[in-house]
Write an enzyme that holds these catalytic residues in place. Sequence first.
Site: not given
Length: 292
Positions: A49, A93, A116
């Site tokens: 990422k 994460q 997200d």
Amino acid sequence: MELIDGNKIAAEIIAELKAEVAALPGRKPCLALVRVGEDPASVSYVTKKQKSSAEIGIESRLIFPPVTISQEELFALVDQLNADPGVDGILVQSPLPKHLNEVAVFRRISAEKDVDGFHTMNLGKLAQEDDTGFVACTPAGIMELLRRSGVPLSGKHVVVLGRSLIVGKPAALLALQRHPWANATVTVCHSQTVNLPALTRQADVLIAAIGRAEFVTADMVKPGAVVIDVGVNRVPDATKKSGYRLTGDVHFPTVAPLCSRITPVPGGVGPMTVAMLMKNTVKARRQNPVKG
Ligand code: NAP
């Protein structure tokens, strides 16, 4: 059979975003990447990422708290990032260590920075077909793969295997939308579904997201179907240096010859997830009133 090349399509999206960011007036988009502890898979995902951000011109802020961080301390960190006007997107994460409540952390992230797409508000906006929200990256990536591969969903029977909040449910909602590129008839299957193969065999487009290595076999697939394999499973393999190989939820060697199109693992859905995170971050920057 034609392979759907997720690496190629993701690279196209990254190139488009790079041009879009170069043309943005004011400051560059900023993505905060929070990784708790040193879980090897999480280290690898966050590194990918970070690399994609750098390629596009997105600033990434890396925050790596120790595995011992408490729920309250993690909330305080998220609150600080929420309040920072220079941060457009926040990604914590997953998976988090067991002592932390992951869903509570996802909800703590401000909906406007939830790139997200796991926040209640963004899941609600998806259900309401409100395009100002953020859609979870993996299902958004699946739809983009289908669209860019010229697979129309309208009127088709899409069968989704799996009902998680991260993949199955949002994928089903996206395929169901009243958009010209969606408009599918959708069936969602899960661990309690009875006679699963009879349902999967009806699929014009089969999306497998259950996390069971090579679960979908040839007898479960209609000849000519499009198969999207979301699964990422580690299977022990003594011939590999790592001691394992990556495989999807679909038994590729027997299913692929039957399909009109199929995504490989790796190189299918995975790269699209990162590309859609980048797309969400640029969208968050555009929607952030703080431009300077
Ligand atoms: P998850 O939260 O564990 O959900 C799995 C779903 O599959 C659940 O709904 C479960 O049903 C269903 N299921 C499990 N066993 C089943 C069976 N035997 N028959 C029918 N349904 C069954 O998993 P997830 O987060 O959605 O992830 C699914 C897979 O996608 C995993 O391999 C994951 O690694 C992968 N993934 C890949 C990406 C990517 O970027 N490529 C991103 C996210 C996830 P119940 O609801 O009844 O338990």
